[in-house]
Every structure is written in C-alpha cells, then in structure tokens.
Design an enzyme around this catalytic site. Structure first.
Site, PDB file in Angstrom:
ATOM      1  N   GLU A   1      -6.585   2.234  -3.134  1.00 38.67           N
ATOM      2  CA  GLU A   1      -5.146   2.239  -3.263  1.00 38.67           C
ATOM      3  C   GLU A   1      -4.620   0.918  -3.857  1.00 38.67           C
ATOM      4  O   GLU A   1      -3.663   0.676  -4.127  1.00 38.67           O
ATOM      5  CB  GLU A   1      -4.609   2.769  -2.047  1.00 38.67           C
TER       6      GLU A   1
ATOM      7  N   PHE B   1       0.918  -1.254   0.234  1.00 31.84           N
ATOM      8  CA  PHE B   1       0.009  -0.052  -0.063  1.00 31.84           C
ATOM      9  C   PHE B   1       0.791   1.120   0.167  1.00 31.84           C
ATOM     10  O   PHE B   1       2.080   0.986   0.271  1.00 31.84           O
ATOM     11  CB  PHE B   1      -0.915  -0.014   1.220  1.00 31.84           C
TER      12      PHE B   1
ATOM     13  N   LEU C   1     -14.280   6.157  -4.836  1.00 27.24           N
ATOM     14  CA  LEU C   1     -13.101   5.739  -5.008  1.00 27.24           C
ATOM     15  C   LEU C   1     -12.650   4.439  -5.873  1.00 27.24           C
ATOM     16  O   LEU C   1     -13.547   3.376  -5.735  1.00 27.24           O
ATOM     17  CB  LEU C   1     -12.478   5.591  -3.703  1.00 27.24           C
TER      18      LEU C   1
ATOM     19  N   GLN D   1      -7.190  15.114   3.490  1.00 28.11           N
ATOM     20  CA  GLN D   1      -6.657  14.293   2.529  1.00 28.11           C
ATOM     21  C   GLN D   1      -7.174  13.924   1.174  1.00 28.11           C
ATOM     22  O   GLN D   1      -8.629  14.026   1.295  1.00 28.11           O
ATOM     23  CB  GLN D   1      -6.457  12.769   2.898  1.00 28.11           C
TER      24      GLN D   1
ATOM     25  N   HIS E   1      -7.417  11.913  -1.948  1.00 27.92           N
ATOM     26  CA  HIS E   1      -7.516  10.306  -2.364  1.00 27.92           C
ATOM     27  C   HIS E   1      -7.036  10.376  -3.806  1.00 27.92           C
ATOM     28  O   HIS E   1      -7.790  10.979  -4.739  1.00 27.92           O
ATOM     29  CB  HIS E   1      -8.449   9.465  -2.188  1.00 27.92           C
TER      30      HIS E   1
ATOM     31  N   ARG F   1      -2.347  10.753   6.105  1.00 28.04           N
ATOM     32  CA  ARG F   1      -2.784   9.223   6.610  1.00 28.04           C
ATOM     33  C   ARG F   1      -2.173   8.196   5.435  1.00 28.04           C
ATOM     34  O   ARG F   1      -2.460   8.496   4.278  1.00 28.04           O
ATOM     35  CB  ARG F   1      -4.082   9.156   6.806  1.00 28.04           C
TER      36      ARG F   1
ATOM     37  N   HIS G   1     -11.313  13.174   0.606  1.00 33.57           N
ATOM     38  CA  HIS G   1     -11.657  11.765   1.128  1.00 33.57           C
ATOM     39  C   HIS G   1     -11.708  11.785   2.757  1.00 33.57           C
ATOM     40  O   HIS G   1     -12.550  11.015   3.311  1.00 33.57           O
ATOM     41  CB  HIS G   1     -10.657  10.977   0.381  1.00 33.57           C
TER      42      HIS G   1
ATOM     43  N   ARG H   1      -0.231   9.512   0.060  1.00 32.99           N
ATOM     44  CA  ARG H   1      -1.263   9.819  -0.957  1.00 32.99           C
ATOM     45  C   ARG H   1      -1.254  11.434  -1.329  1.00 32.99           C
ATOM     46  O   ARG H   1      -1.661  11.741  -2.489  1.00 32.99           O
ATOM     47  CB  ARG H   1      -2.648   9.638  -0.110  1.00 32.99           C
TER      48      ARG H   1
END
Lengths: 291, 559, 340
Positions: free
Chosen positions: B244, B117, B241, B230, B232, B374, B339, B275
């Site tokens: 990821e 990730f 979405l 954030q 995304h 994050r 996001h 991100r």
C-alpha cells in the site's frame, strides 16, 4: 587494433614470460601495444582491501594515462583487469561525484587530473575472443596443437562479479574452450574450471590456498588434461606451485603462451615457466626441444 | 515410544514478530521461555510485510487521531478500548524497536520517517524502504539470539494439551526426526499468524495455514469475527503483494480507460481509502468491463524513478520478475487478493483467551483491534504491542502458576491419530482437497457475497471435510515429511474455513470487508456485534458478543 | 494448454533408506512463467510426496528455498524454469565440446535442470541442509545493537542521517538464505571460515552509527577464520539473490579494520607490504613480497636461471623496470592516505 598495454606486476615479476608471450602474440596478430611507462601497480586487490582511496587512485592514474592516449587498456592479468575495472566503476558509477572528488584530491597532489572516462579496460582473452575472433585466430594458426587435451581454467577475477565482467557468461563461459579449439586442441570437461586457484590466500593461509588449487589440478588430471590453460598469471603460478611434492604433473600455461605456441612462438623467453610440473611430456607432444 | 516431556514456563508457538516480541518480553521477566516454529524464525511470514507500521510519532499527530482512523477503518466493529491501548502505546513500542536497532528509514532531520497509508488522516506509517516487516522480524530475531532464548526450529504443533480445562502444553512433531514430543508449559502463547491459504490466489506464504486457529478452536477457545477476510487491493498475478506504501508514495489506480476510478468511490481519500473500499472499487471496475484482462493498473510513474529505486526497490523487482513490468516505465497489473484475517482466536488486550494458560497474539488473534477491516500498518503494530503485552502477561501468569501435569493422554491420542492416517491404504492426497477449498472460498466467500453462494460454500466445505476424512499420505518417512505436514495443515484450513463461510452466511449486513450483495447496508441495530464460533461436535456453534464503544459513536463511513 | 516442459534431475537422499545421494529424473509440464519452486511443489504434490525442500514466501524475501540449480546456488522461487532450462542447455553444449574439435549443435533434446542442495553444508534430506553451522557463525558476530550509552529516552528515537541509513542498508537486506556460503570458495577450503553471510551481518552492525562497539567487532573479525580468509572469488556477490555487493562489503570491513590499526593478520600484513612496495617502487615487487618464491618452488635454480636468462645474467636483473614519475605517485599515495 591498438591498446594501451598494461602488463601488471606479475607479468613483470615471476611471470615475465607472460609479458613476452603476450607481446609476441599481439605482434603476430597485428595488435598494436603502446606502453604506459608511468602506470603503477593496479593495487592487485591488496591495496584496495585496506585503502579505498589509494586503491581507486592507482586505477585512476592508469586509466588517465590511457585516456590521454585515447586508447583502451589491455592487460593479460585477470587481477589487473578486475582491479582497474573496479576503479573505473567507482569513478564512473552512481557514486562518481563523491568518488571523483575524493580521488581527484589525491591525484591533484601529484599534479594529475582524472581523465580516464573513455578508457575501457579489457583482457587479452576478450581481445582474442571478441575482436580477433575464433575464426580470425584459427586463420593465423601455423602450428595446430592437435592431440593436446586442454583443461580451461578461467579463475575468478575474469568472470566475477558479472556486473563488471560481462563478455562471457559467468556460469557457462565458453571463450577459453573456443580459443583452445581454434588452436587445434581438444578440451576436457572437468569439475574445476570455474573455481578459485586460491592465490589471494597464498601468503597468509597456505593450506587453504593449496587445497583450492590442488582440487582443480586433480580434476583436470583425472579428466585427461595434458595442459591447463588460464588467462591469469597468478592462477598459473598457483596451479603450478601446488603440484610440488606431488606426481600430478600437469603443466599450466597462460593463454598467451598457449596461443603463442599455435602461432609458432616458442622460446625460452615465452615458455620457461614450468617451475614445478614436468613439462617434458607436453614439450615432446609439441616437438619442442627445450624445457 | 518414549514419552519424553520437556517443560518451560512460557512456550510460544510461532516465531514471527508477535511471537518473538512476546518471547523477548517474557525473557526480560526472568521466566524460562522458549519459541517453537515450523520454520526458522527469519522465514516467518512477517518478512513479507512491506509497507510499514503505524504510530503517532509526529508532533502534529495524536494517538486519538490514530484511534479514530482505526475505529472508522474497522467500520465500527473494533473494540475501542483495545484500539485505544494499541494507539496509545504505539509510539513507545516503535521507538523501543528502534532502540533495539531496527533500521527505519529517516527524515532529513534524522527522525523516523513516516508515509501516508490507506484510511489514515496523517502520514503515520513508519517504514524501512519497502522491507519494513523484514527488518522488524530480523531485529526481533537478533534480540532472541542476544537473550539466548531457545528455539524449537522446524517443529510442527499438532494439538494443545489440556488438563482440567487448563492448557498444560502442547504436542509437536520434530520435523527433522519425525518424533512426537509433549512439551509442558505453564503458559502457551499462540502466535501462528495467518490463514489466507484457504484461498487461491493468496498473498500469504505457503505455510500460512490456520494452524493456531485450528488447534485453539479444537481446545475449546472460540474464534471471533471469522467472516472478515481482507482482500488487499494490489496483488500481482500469483498473489504476491505490492505494498500500500506504493499508493502512499503517490501511485495511482487506473482502469482500462486510463481513469483514476477511485474518484467515483472515495473522492476524498482516493487510492488511500480503506482497503475494503478500494478492493470493492477494483472488483466493480473489473466486473463492469473496465478492467485489463482481469486486473486494474497501478501506475507508479508519478512517483519518479529515483524515489521508486530508493524506497520501493522491492516492489520494482517483484513487478519485473512476476509481471514483467518495470514500474518506472509502465503501470503494474494488480487485483484484489485475499490477504489478512481480521478475525481469529478471541483474546483480550493481554492476550488471554477463554482457556486458562492459553494466550494468543498477532494475526492469529482477534481482540478486536481491526473489527471488520484493518488499516494498513496496523498489523505490524498489533504484533508489536500485543506481542509485548501478551509476553508480559504470560510470564506473570507462569511465575505464579507451575505448569499443570502434562496429560500423557494427548500424546497417545496424537500418536494414534497419526498412525491411523499413515495406515490408510487408499484415498486421495491432500493437494486436490486443498485446491478445491481454495477455489470454493475465492468464488463463494470472496469480495461480493450472497446467500446462495454462501450456502454453497458452507455445504462445499462440509463435503470437503468429509473427503478429508479419507485423505491418505503418500509418504511415510519420518524425516521432513512435507506430505504429512501439508495434510495436517489442510485439516486446519478446512475446519477454520467452515467458520468463515458460516459467519459470512449468518451475517446479514455489509460491514467493512464483508460485503453482501443481498444486504448492502450496514446494520448497526442488529449487527454491531462480534461473531463467535465454538467447536460443538462436528459443526461450529455461533454466539455473539458486544462491541466496546467508548469514544466514537458509529457513523456513516465514507472516504 | 500451452505449457512448459522440462526435465528435472533431482538429487535425492533419504537418511532412513539411502547410504548416499542419488539422482532422479522427473518430467514436468507447467504453465509458462513457472519458477523452479513451482516445479518442485508440483512434483511434491502430484508426483512424489517424499520430495523434501524448504519454501515459504515464494517471492524471494524469506530465504527458505536456497538450493543449487545447475550447480549455481539460487533461490528456487525467483528462478524462472525457462532460464534454468536454457542454462542447462548451455552447460551441456560446453560439456559436449570435450573430446571434439567442432562446436556443438544446438538442436539437442533439452538438457535436464540439475537441482541439488546448497554446498558447504551437510545434507539432511533431499534438498534440505543442516544450517546449524551457518546460524552459529551468524550468532557469533553478536548481531544486535550494542551501545554503552545509557538507556535511551523511551519517547525519543535515536537520530540517524539518511546517508548513514543508506550505508547501513547495504547490509540489511541479507536474507540469510545461504546461497553465498554455499558457493564460497574459502568455505570450501576452510569450513571454519566465518563465511560471507556472517561478514555481511557484521558489516551491518559495524556501520550502524547507533552501535559503539565497532572496534571490538572489527577486532573479532580479524581473527584467524575471519575476514582476511576471504579468497576474493566473488561467488558471494554473484549468487546473492538480493544483489548485495557482498565481496565489496567484505573489502569495506578490511578497510575499516586497517583504519582501526588491526593489521596483525598475515593477510593484512601482505596488503601492507604490497602498499609499501607500491609506494617504494610503483610496483608490487613480487621478488620481495611474501610468499617467497623459495617457499613455493622446490627448484629455485629454475627460477634464477629464468630470471638470469631474461636479464642477461645479473642478480639485480630480478627487479622489474621502474615506474616513471614515481615522485608524483608517492605524493598521490600520501594524499590518499589522508583521505581514507
């Protein structure tokens, strides 16, 4: 047109007249039917409900016999059509390697091998609608069924699941109506045409089964139907039998019987099926001298 | 109107992963716990999380490595003591979920599978195909059912009830009847999730409207780090979405020239940089004319159709439904999408806030474990670990303290407010105000920020709040009055948005997801600190708090 | 802006003011690609604030927005408005056939898209149903992992093979949206029937190798309103927004129950009788299976006369023509039984 003909156990049992009518209609329309004398019961969904391999093996046998003849299978029973298509989907679908291994081992015990890959399964309804065609049928009609109001009752297993039954739209089918109209009849709009006749529950949950069948018949009667036409002999029996003890009186004909009438076929052999409902008024409308 | 007050030991607002994890933990300690949610628990936003949850399960992995990745991902604004707690406890918490029945995808050896990730130096994101949040949510709900924990389903909390500086419970509308209720509790836990619906487009569900942040803020609890929003990197045209995990499985990002442009921004981690780095890269490509009609391309074809259909089947379906693209055949148009809020209600590692008896866990809270950005997979983790810890802490507190007497005044005050709102004969409805807010925030408090834009944002939000002061209801009915709920939600969005805009205006540096065109560098000397927002009359008052630095000295952050 | 125009026919009911439901026509113009949910949200936000419906994720994963669109239970959020308009047109075309002998013309004004609440559930307001019975049935199958094993090691997950995960995964993606239950014919006839969603949930746990209560679960499912009450209409499979093969999973439960010896339900008994008949004669011999014709028909005389007419008058003529190569079939069925 030529098919391996698969009547199914109902058409050889209580609904024998459906078999007769189907043969006569096909003969009249130049559809060649070849018998499958060693084809067993399709499982009727009953065997499949408790025994996965046995259910698939039954279908595999029939498909293999048709495959040996190089023919597709045609039936006039929705349950048979769906059961055979489900067997075929198992044996030809994404899990086919494992399925063929399991089913193949069972078939081998009887000296058989699965050779049904090229045998598709179809129904008299699709043969009439897609291959004979509405115009083709209309041209063959000798007695127009004018003045007859038809409530088309599809029943579940010829439409759903639509992944296996893709000939007509599962939510807005039109095939039965178009065939009825090709025979000269009128169709009624009523609320039960896509619902369930309850037949799978008839042996174990009579109340529920009757409730479902009755709802459809009442809706048809309220809409002014003179007859209900269905492609499944089980639906025919269920919609017919729920009327006992009522005054609903809407006769129920299998598609083969109804089309047969328009093709000039009417006899005790093809039409003795009014067990419960009073077929008298319909017979009178059609000028039939027996009931 | 009868003022019926119900009472529980622990009352949890929000029945997503954090809320239900807290409830299960509290129930295990024998206290009378109840959940309250404005939707049925399984409809909670957690179900939208696709990619997975991080934990150092692997034999070759370590919680220290997970901690470092998280600290670096946070651009050194995360509190390292809290991050250490999260990463240390992660493996047991994930295995505990598995023991409850959570159906994680597996390796050939039967162990929980993990995928790479963003921002992670090791594949440590445990997943269930691409429906990870969904299965975790349902597993948790099934535990709630097993334990017989009562749920106030489709109740909407309008305010917290305070007595002598302590949280004594809350006031809520039973949406089914429209009746207002006071519920007393020794401890209230806020687990109300996100706030990204102050932007459009947004990845969030329709009801992610900052309610918990708003009511805590009004009750005197500070919000922290609100400027860190954030974006995304891979949102579809309507904000929904693509996980990821798609990049973790091997998906690549391409510009109009078919170039894997991340090579120019993050040559080592490429598409799996953090991100904020990826989103800024995409925004730059698009702004400099190398986008495709305002999007970039996410190409999943290198993954192979078979793997896509097995492990990314939801992604494929969404892509086909929303964008008309089958990722097995063609690249998906994606763009940076609002996001997640790194910030929220300030809480400690046991969920305790500045107000006694009030706790917060999950996305609504800010501890801070995510700092300025994050990592993917750490939100489900935060909800799990701190949901559990907060449930335990709230239960311990409630066992030692009976509920404070419920202040009937809060019920009457709320009743009066609602009556006043209903009585307003003229005015505009909430939809246009909310739409204007969303447009303003996206334009001025987006990926790239500058002084002038942020000033306009702050002023713009204030003027929207004034408009909101004259908002009217169209529907007066009592039963499932969506008009009323959405109007109240918009009020929360506005109040919290002001903190977001103000925080962004005040912070004169770039860090993590907060990127100032006019202050492009990170400034640890002045700005290695958390921003706090306190309600002070009509406008927020800002203070600052230090960041806990324990193991890792802040250094330059490159991917 | 080029837009999509549609007319919605909304089923409205406000318990505070209405005694019964009523239909309302609303015209909307929306961007191309809009969903039915976006249309409803537009109505609620800009035209009629009293419209009530559930919604959350808007991409088919939360299960909130189940409703009947053109009579078919679906999620509003992943139903394209153009598709709904087209379906309404087709339905209107079929309805127009009634009373006429000629096929209907396609050039008529767009038929309205009917939007009403899910079926088989009481309505609270507009498109919002009371799902408490639905949830109660889900809870009744004890939808959590049950294991009599000792508490597992906190530092080790239980192992599961990838194949076992794939089997289990078939039942995991149920959103609990209610679309299957809405259109379930068994639920229509028997409101106490467990319903497809509860059965899918039960399947998910019956197939979880970490759970060791499979027999008990199957036993509970074999009760009066359990899995044998399924009428095989396949509406569940047809309606499931996540394309779960719901009917197939119910079949699988029946197979598992049978293998566990749970065969007492009359529905199970019938399956066994059909199987025995097929083994015996190659056919499901209707004259010898329940329901008996005499139970269904009041005039057995008609039946016998029909049968006699076909066969030439002998009672033995009731039996259909036997299947050839019956011994081979029996060998196959025996071998199949070993492989179940």
């Amino acid at each position: 047109m030529r098919y391996a003909y698969y009547p199914g156990c109902a058409s050889l049992g209580w609904s024998r007249e459906v078999d007769t009518a189907t043969r006569l209609v096909c003969a009249r329309l130049g559809i060649d039917l070849v018998g499958l004398p060693a084809a067993p019961c399709c499982g009727a969904g009953e065997v499949q409900q408790v025994a996965r391999t046995a259910g698939a093996a039954l279908g595999a046998l029939t498909l293999s016999q048709a495959g040996q003849l190089g023919l597709d299978v045609m039936t006039a029973c929705s349950v048979c059509m769906l059961s055979l298509r489900q067997s075929r989907a198992l044996l030809e679908g994404p899990e086919r390697v494992a399925e063929r291994q399991r089913v193949g081992a069972a078939l081998a015990a009887g000296g058989w091998r699965y050779v049904g890959t090229h045998a598709q399964v179809t129904h008299l309804l699709w043969v009439l609608w897609r291959h004979v065609g509405v115009d083709g049928l209309a041209a063959a009609v000798t007695r127009r069924l004018s003045g007859i109001n038809v409530a088309a009752f599809y029943g579940c297993q010829v439409l759903r699941p639509s992944t296996l039954n893709s000939e007509d739209d599962a939510d807005t089918p039109i095939s039965l109506e178009e065939l009825a109209m090709a025979c000269g009849a009128r169709v009624v709009d009523y609320d039960g045409r896509l619902s369930c006749c309850g037949w799978p529950l008839a042996a174990s949950r009579r109340g529920a089964s009757d409730a479902l069948a009755t709802r459809a018949v009442v809706a048809a009667a309220t809409a002014g139907a003179h007859v209900i036409v269905t492609p499944c002999p089980h639906c025919r029996t269920s919609l017919e039998s729920c009327q006992q003890g009522t005054n609903l009186g809407v006769p129920v004909l299998h598609l083969s019987q109804f089309v047969g009438l328009a093709l000039g076929i009417s006899s005790r052999e093809s039409l003795p099926g009014w067990y419960v409902a009073n077929g008298g008024p319909l017979a009178a409308r059609l000028g039939l001298d027996f009931v | 109107m009868a003022m019926h007050v119900i009472e529980h030991d622990v009352l949890i607002v929000g029945a997503g992963l954090a809320g239900m994890r807290a409830a299960v933990e509290a129930a295990r300690r024998g206290v009378r716990v109840a959940l309250l949610s404005k939707v049925h628990p399984v409809r909670s936003h957690t179900c939208c999380a696709q990619g997975g949850v991080n934990a150092a399960l692997g034999d070759d992995d370590s919680w220290e490595a997970h901690m470092f990745d998280t600290v670096k991902g946070s651009d050194y604004l995360g509190d390292q003591d809290a991050i250490e707690v999260m990463c240390k406890e992660a493996p047991r918490d994930i295995r505990a979920l598995e023991h409850m029945g959570c159906p994680f995808s597996r390796l050939e050896n039967g162990r929980i599978a993990q995928r790479p990730f963003g921002g992670a130096g090791f594949p440590r994101t445990a997943y269930a195909a691409d429906i990870s949040g969904f299965v975790m949510l349902h597993t948790m709900y099934e535990q709630v059912v097993r334990l017989g924990i009562p749920v106030y389903e489709e109740w909407y909390v309008t305010r917290l009830a305070m007595e002598d500086g302590r949280c004594a419970g809350l006031v809520a509308i039973d949406l089914r009847s429209g009746k207002l209720h006071g519920i007393g509790a020794a401890a209230v836990v806020l687990a109300t999730g996100p706030a990204s619906r102050m932007y459009a487009p947004s990845s969030n569900s329709v009801d992610c409207t900052a309610d918990g942040m708003g009511m805590a803020y009004r009750a005197g609890v500070p919000l922290m780090d609100m400027e860190f929003v954030q974006f995304h990197p891979t949102g579809l045209r309507n904000g929904v979405l693509v996980t990821e995990g798609a990049r973790g499985e091997g998906g690549v990002l391409l510009n109009a020239a078919g170039e894997r442009f991340m090579a120019r921004y993050a040559p080592h981690r490429m598409e799996l940089a953090s991100r904020d780095v990826v989103s800024r890269a995409e925004a730059t490509e698009i702004a400099e004319g190398r986008g495709i009609a305002g999007f970039v391309h996410l190409d999943l074809r290198p993954i192979g159709a078979e793997r896509i259909k097995k492990s990314l089947f939801q992604v494929r379906e969404l892509s086909m439904e929303i964008s008309g693209v089958d990722p097995c055949e063609a690249p998906i148009p994606v763009r940076p999408t609002p996001h997640y809020f790194m910030g929220g209600v300030k809480a400690d590692v046991d969920g305790a806030t500045a107000v006694e008896g009030l706790y917060a866990a999950g996305e609504v809270s800010c501890i801070s474990v995510h700092g300025a950005n994050r990592l993917g997979g750490n939100s489900l983790l935060e909800a799990t670990v701190f949901g559990r810890r907060t449930g335990a802490a709230a239960a311990t507190y409630a066992a030692a303290h009976p509920p404070a007497p419920f202040p009937a005044g809060s019920l009457t005050a709320q009743r009066r407010e609602l009556d006043d709102l209903a009585a307003r004969p003229e005015g505009e409805r909430q939809a246009a105000i909310r739409a204007d807010l969303q447009e303003l925030m996206f334009a001025k408090v987006g990926i790239w920020r500058d002084q002038e834009g942020l000033r306009q944002a702050v002023d713009g939000v204030r003027s929207l709040r004034e408009r909101y002061g004259r908002v009217r209801l169209e529907h007066q009915g009592a039963v499932f009055n969506t008009d009323l709920v959405q109007t109240l939600e918009t009020g929360n969005l506005l109040e919290v948005a002001e903190c977001v805009a103000l925080g962004a205006l005040n912070r004169q540096e770039s860090r993590g997801s907060h990127a100032r065109v006019d202050f492009p560098e990170r400034d640890d000397a002045c700005w290695l600190r958390h921003s706090l927002f306190w309600r002070d009359g009509e406008q927020p008052r800002c203070t600052y708090a230090p960041v806990a630095v324990t193991r890792f000295v802040p250094e330059e952050r490159g991917y | 802006m080029a837009g999509l125009r549609a007319t919605l026919e909304l089923c409205r009911f406000d318990p505070q003011t209405d005694r019964e439901a009523r239909w309302e026509l609303v015209e909307v113009t929306l961007p191309e690609g809009s969903t039915v949910l976006e249309a409803l949200m537009h109505v609620q936000e800009h035209i009629d604030g009293s419209l009530a419906f559930r919604r959350s994720c808007r991409h088919g994963i939360c299960g909130s927005c189940g409703m009947r669109i053109n009579g078919c239970a679906r999620l509003a959020c992943n139903t394209q408005l153009t598709a709904a308009v087209e379906q309404a047109r087709r339905m209107a075309a079929v309805r127009r056939l009634a009373g006429r002998g000629a096929p209907a013309s396609a050039d008529v004004a767009p038929a309205p898209v009917r939007v009403e609440p899910l079926g088989n559930m009481p309505v609270i307001k507009d498109l919002i149903c009371d799902m408490s019975a639905f949830w109660a049935k889900l809870h009744a199958v004890r939808p959590w992992l049950q294991s009599l094993q000792e508490a597992p090691d906190p530092d080790r997950e239980r192992l599961m093979t990838q194949d076992d995960w794939t089997t289990l995964a078939e039942g995991v993606l149920c959103l609990e949206c209610g679309c299957c239950s809405s259109d379930c014919c068994s639920l229509e006839a028997d409101e106490e029937f467990a319903g497809p969603a509860a059965l899918v949930k039960a399947y998910r746990y019956a197939c979880d190798t970490r759970d060791d209560q499979t027999h008990r679960r199957l036993s509970d499912l074999s009760a009066e309103h359990g899995l044998w009450g399924c009428t095989r209409c396949s509406f569940c499979t047809e309606r499931c927004p996540k394309h779960l093969r719901v009917r197939d999973l119910i079949v699988r439960l029946g197979q598992l129950a049978w293998a566990e010896g749970l065969r007492a339900d009359p529905g199970a008994e019938r399956c066994g009788e059909v199987m025995a008949s097929v083994r015996d004669t190659g056919r499901a011999h209707e004259f010898r299976l329940p329901p008996r014709m005499e139970d269904i028909v009041k005039t057995p005389a008609r039946v016998s006369s029909a049968a006699r007419a076909l066969s030439g008058g002998e009672a033995g003529g009731d039996d259909p023509v036997p299947v050839e190569r019956l011994e081979e079939l029996r060998a196959i069925l025996n071998a199949a039984e070993e492989r179940e």
